[in-house]
Design an enzyme around this catalytic site. Structure first.
Site, short mmCIF file in Angstrom:
data_model
loop_
_atom_site.label_atom_id
_atom_site.label_comp_id
_atom_site.label_asym_id
_atom_site.label_seq_id
_atom_site.Cartn_x
_atom_site.Cartn_y
_atom_site.Cartn_z
N ASP A 1 1.09 -1.24 -0.13
CA ASP A 1 0.21 0.10 0.03
C ASP A 1 1.08 1.33 -0.11
O ASP A 1 1.67 1.46 1.08
CB ASP A 1 -0.92 0.06 1.39
CG ASP A 1 -1.78 1.13 1.20
OD1 ASP A 1 -2.69 1.40 0.39
OD2 ASP A 1 -1.68 2.02 2.27
N THR B 1 -2.45 6.77 -4.27
CA THR B 1 -1.34 7.27 -3.95
C THR B 1 -0.11 6.67 -4.37
O THR B 1 0.79 7.69 -4.77
CB THR B 1 -1.05 6.89 -2.14
OG1 THR B 1 -2.34 6.74 -1.57
CG2 THR B 1 -0.07 7.62 -1.60
N THR B 2 0.08 5.41 -4.67
CA THR B 2 1.28 4.94 -5.46
C THR B 2 1.22 5.61 -6.87
O THR B 2 2.37 6.10 -7.18
CB THR B 2 1.11 3.36 -5.60
OG1 THR B 2 0.73 3.04 -4.62
CG2 THR B 2 2.43 2.85 -6.16
N ASP C 1 -9.71 1.00 2.12
CA ASP C 1 -9.70 1.36 0.51
C ASP C 1 -10.98 1.27 -0.13
O ASP C 1 -11.49 1.90 -0.73
CB ASP C 1 -8.69 0.41 -0.04
CG ASP C 1 -7.47 0.85 -0.09
OD1 ASP C 1 -7.18 1.99 0.53
OD2 ASP C 1 -6.37 0.18 -0.66
N1 LIG Z 1 -7.16 -6.11 -12.34
C1 LIG Z 1 -6.61 -5.46 -12.69
N2 LIG Z 1 -5.83 -5.11 -13.81
C2 LIG Z 1 -5.27 -4.18 -14.34
N3 LIG Z 1 -4.97 -3.16 -13.77
C3 LIG Z 1 -5.49 -3.14 -12.40
C4 LIG Z 1 -6.28 -4.08 -11.87
N4 LIG Z 1 -6.78 -3.76 -10.70
C5 LIG Z 1 -6.09 -2.33 -10.11
N5 LIG Z 1 -5.42 -2.13 -11.35
C6 LIG Z 1 -5.06 -0.72 -11.58
O1 LIG Z 1 -3.87 -0.53 -10.62
C7 LIG Z 1 -3.74 0.78 -10.19
C8 LIG Z 1 -3.74 0.93 -8.70
O2 LIG Z 1 -2.79 0.19 -8.11
P1 LIG Z 1 -2.77 0.44 -6.52
O3 LIG Z 1 -1.46 -0.59 -6.24
O4 LIG Z 1 -3.84 0.35 -5.80
O5 LIG Z 1 -2.01 1.75 -6.41
P2 LIG Z 1 -2.60 3.26 -5.78
O6 LIG Z 1 -2.03 3.49 -4.62
O7 LIG Z 1 -2.40 4.07 -6.80
O8 LIG Z 1 -3.98 3.07 -5.85
C9 LIG Z 1 -4.68 1.47 -11.13
O9 LIG Z 1 -4.00 2.24 -12.27
C10 LIG Z 1 -5.60 0.56 -11.63
O10 LIG Z 1 -6.46 0.72 -12.77
MG LIG Z 2 -5.41 1.47 -4.97
#
Ligand SMILES: Nc1ncnc2c1ncn2[C@@H]1O[C@H](COP(=O)(O)OP(=O)(O)O)[C@@H](O)[C@H]1O
Ligand SMILES: [Mg+2]
Length: 551
Positions: free
Chosen positions: A63, A96-97, A395
């Site tokens: 996270d 955030t990431t 989340d």
């Molecule tokens: N099943 C999936 N296939 C492709 N991309 C995904 C999937 N689930 C989430 N994402 C993408 O992953 C990214 C978010 O990743 P995450 O680790 O939650 O980081 P953040 O902290 O930015 O929310 C977004 O760009 C989202 O569209």
């Molecule tokens: Mg996320």
């Protein structure tokens, strides 16, 4: 008047100063380094980071918000980025990431432009225009949804929850449904058809032990406490609850008073007097009609005994935040002196009951006057699992709050970033000049997100990017990367990978604003670092952060 040779000290001794391009480069490097760290944890196939703090406490997570919070970042520019990431987390609780990664990419592209002798001011100008246009494009491509349509809500929650470890589709399904039920219970429908709630309105209580699938949604408040006395009822229906911020104890004098007891009679009188005071307190409480007492402070054994005799269920040393939640849930009022307790201060719940949860007992307050009180009681084998489930639930609740507040969604898996990049390039061509280069750089930086997602999916990043650009130029605006199955999809919504517009929106805004802030700096004035001991003292002062896992 010769002024030469006289050193003018405007900085504290030991301060360090870096100016101009050198300062800018140093800042960019630091911010990029932070982005590099976070990069590999992006998306559902993102890797975990193990963070060990100076006390040896370990956190394992992917996270982004947690990672930046736990990392002890030193460099001021990287710190700035951390602050921005935290703000993003506080505001929308997600993305955030991505925000940090995008800021890093924007700065890398800016560096390339600096290498081509483009002035920072032009880059800043270009980025600012690009941001404005990007937000406009986002709004244009976003899809309006019906917030009362459960299937849509499920889709958005699933996307967020999938990027965390939680142990299989059954668990995901269960947590998703629970988060939706909880959110819809606490949300208020506003006249304009928009639902609003605060994530904190859903109480999350963790109890180690059992299986994650034992996690349950309770329509009420759960207290991690036991009923204080074995002689008290374990179950009270039609509960009238006194909420106290008062100790049911005889006040001990502030200073140690010396009492000379000269005879056994005097000793007895003394004890009897104490008992009388406590009995009066209990009588007073009972006279209001209360059959449950929940206090933030302590309850003396003698008072417990009297309460038990009256058939009153009592719980002591409850957290202030819980007491406040109870106030809202039961419609009662927290009273700080028993003397002032009135019948109208009592809260109401259909049932107050102590139940066994794993090896412990907890008190459930259900069927409250205000039905908008819910608790998710999280179960799991270790603190680490509990923490990760809690983060996933938060989340999920955040995402729900976002999509209920602004009922618009965009495709995930890099689709939106590609779509915006494509349109930004058209826009750049219209602007022309050197700013065009900066706007194009902004577009390329956005493509960093799909590039990384492709990599985590085991796909060739560049090849994937080309393919996606192709699809998008053919008008397939939902084409993105299915990270779980490692394939490019023409329509991400077919596999339910969608995100609230609000998150994308704020992610891009946060990143661009952070990059611009860093690009505006041309002077770093740093005080001399604190010595080791001083640092330790400071750390001890700041040490209040809970929620860490010890091995
Ligand atoms: N099943 C999936 N296939 C492709 N991309 C995904 C999937 N689930 C989430 N994402 C993408 O992953 C990214 C978010 O990743 P995450 O680790 O939650 O980081 P953040 O902290 O930015 O929310 C977004 O760009 C989202 O569209
Ligand atoms: Mg996320």
């Amino acid at each position: 008047m010769a002024m030469y040779g006289i050193p003018v000290l405007i900085l504290k001794e030991g301060s360090q100063r870096t100016v101009g391009r050198e300062a800018l480069r140093a800042n960019i490097m630091a911010a990029r380094a932070l982005a590099e760290v976070l990069k590999t944890s992006l998306g559902p196939r993102g890797l975990d980071k193990m963070l060990v703090d100076s006390f040896g406490d370990v956190t394992v997570t992917n996270d982004g918000a947690t990672i930046v919070k736990e990392m002890e970042v030193q460099h001021p520019a990287a710190k700035l980025l951390v602050e921005v990431a935290k703000a993003q987390d506080a505001e929308v609780g997600d993305g955030t990431t991505s925000a940090v990664v995008l800021a890093g990419a924007l700065l890398r592209k800016a560096e390339e432009l600096l290498d081509q002798n483009i002035h920072p001011t032009i880059i800043i100008e270009g980025y600012t225009k690009a941001l404005k246009e990007a937000l406009r494009i986002l709004d244009e491509i976003a899809l309006k949804v019906d917030p009362s349509d459960r299937e849509t809500l499920k889709k958005v929650v699933t996307t967020t929850i999938a990027s965390k470890y939680i142990g299989g589709p059954l668990v995901s399904e269960k947590l998703t449904n629970m988060a939706i039920d909880a959110a819809l219970t606490v949300a208020e429908k506003k006249p304009d058809g928009i639902y609003e709630f605060r994530v904190d309105d859903v109480k999350i209580e963790k109890k180690k032990g059992g299986n994650v699938l034992d996690t349950q949604l309770v329509y009420g408040i759960v207290l991690d406490k036991e009923v204080v006395h074995p002689g008290m009822p374990r179950r009270v229906e039609n509960a009238k609850i006194a909420l106290l911020d008062a100790a049911l104890e005889v006040e001990k004098p502030e200073i140690t008073a010396k009492i000379n007891i000269t005879s056994p009679e005097l000793m007895n009188a003394f004890i009897e007097e104490e008992a009388r005071i406590l009995r009066d307190m209990v009588e007073k409480i009972a006279s209001t009609g209360a059959n449950v007492v929940i206090t933030q402070k302590g309850i003396d054994e003698v008072a417990q005994h009297f309460l038990a005799k009256k058939g009153i269920l009592a719980v002591r040393r409850v957290k202030r935040s819980d007491l406040e939640k109870l106030e809202r849930a039961t419609g009662g009022k927290i009273v700080s002196s028993v003397r002032d307790l009135k019948p109208e201060d009592l809260g109401y719940a259909a049932l107050v009951e102590e139940r066994r949860v794993g090896n412990d007992k907890m008190v459930f307050v259900e069927g409250c006057k205000n039905p908008k009180a819910v608790t998710i009681l999280v179960r799991g084998a270790s603190d680490m699992v509990l923490d990760e489930i809690e983060r996933s639930l938060k989340d999920a609740l955040n995402v729900l709050r976002n999509v209920l507040r602004v009922p618009k969604i965009v495709p995930g898996g890099g689709a939106t970033e590609i779509a915006v990049a494509l349109k930004l390039r058209d826009y750049a061509a219209k602007i022309g000049g050197k700013e065009q280069l900066a706007i194009e750089a902004f577009a390329s930086a956005l493509e960093e997100i799909p590039l990384i997602l492709a990599e985590t999916a085991g796909l060739d990043p560049l090849e994937t990017l080309m393919k996606l650009r192709q699809y998008h130029s053919e008008g397939k605006v939902n084409a993105g990367i299915d990270v779980i199955n490692g394939v490019v999809r023409e329509d991400m919504s077919s596999i339910s990978v969608v995100e609230p517009l609000l998150v994308k929106n704020s992610m891009i805004k946060t990143a661009a604003e952070a990059a611009v802030t860093i690009l505006k700096i041309d002077d770093i004035i740093a005080a001399s670092p604190l010595k080791k001991e001083e640092k330790k003292e400071k750390k001890e002062e700041e040490e209040t952060s809970p929620g860490k896992t010890s091995f």
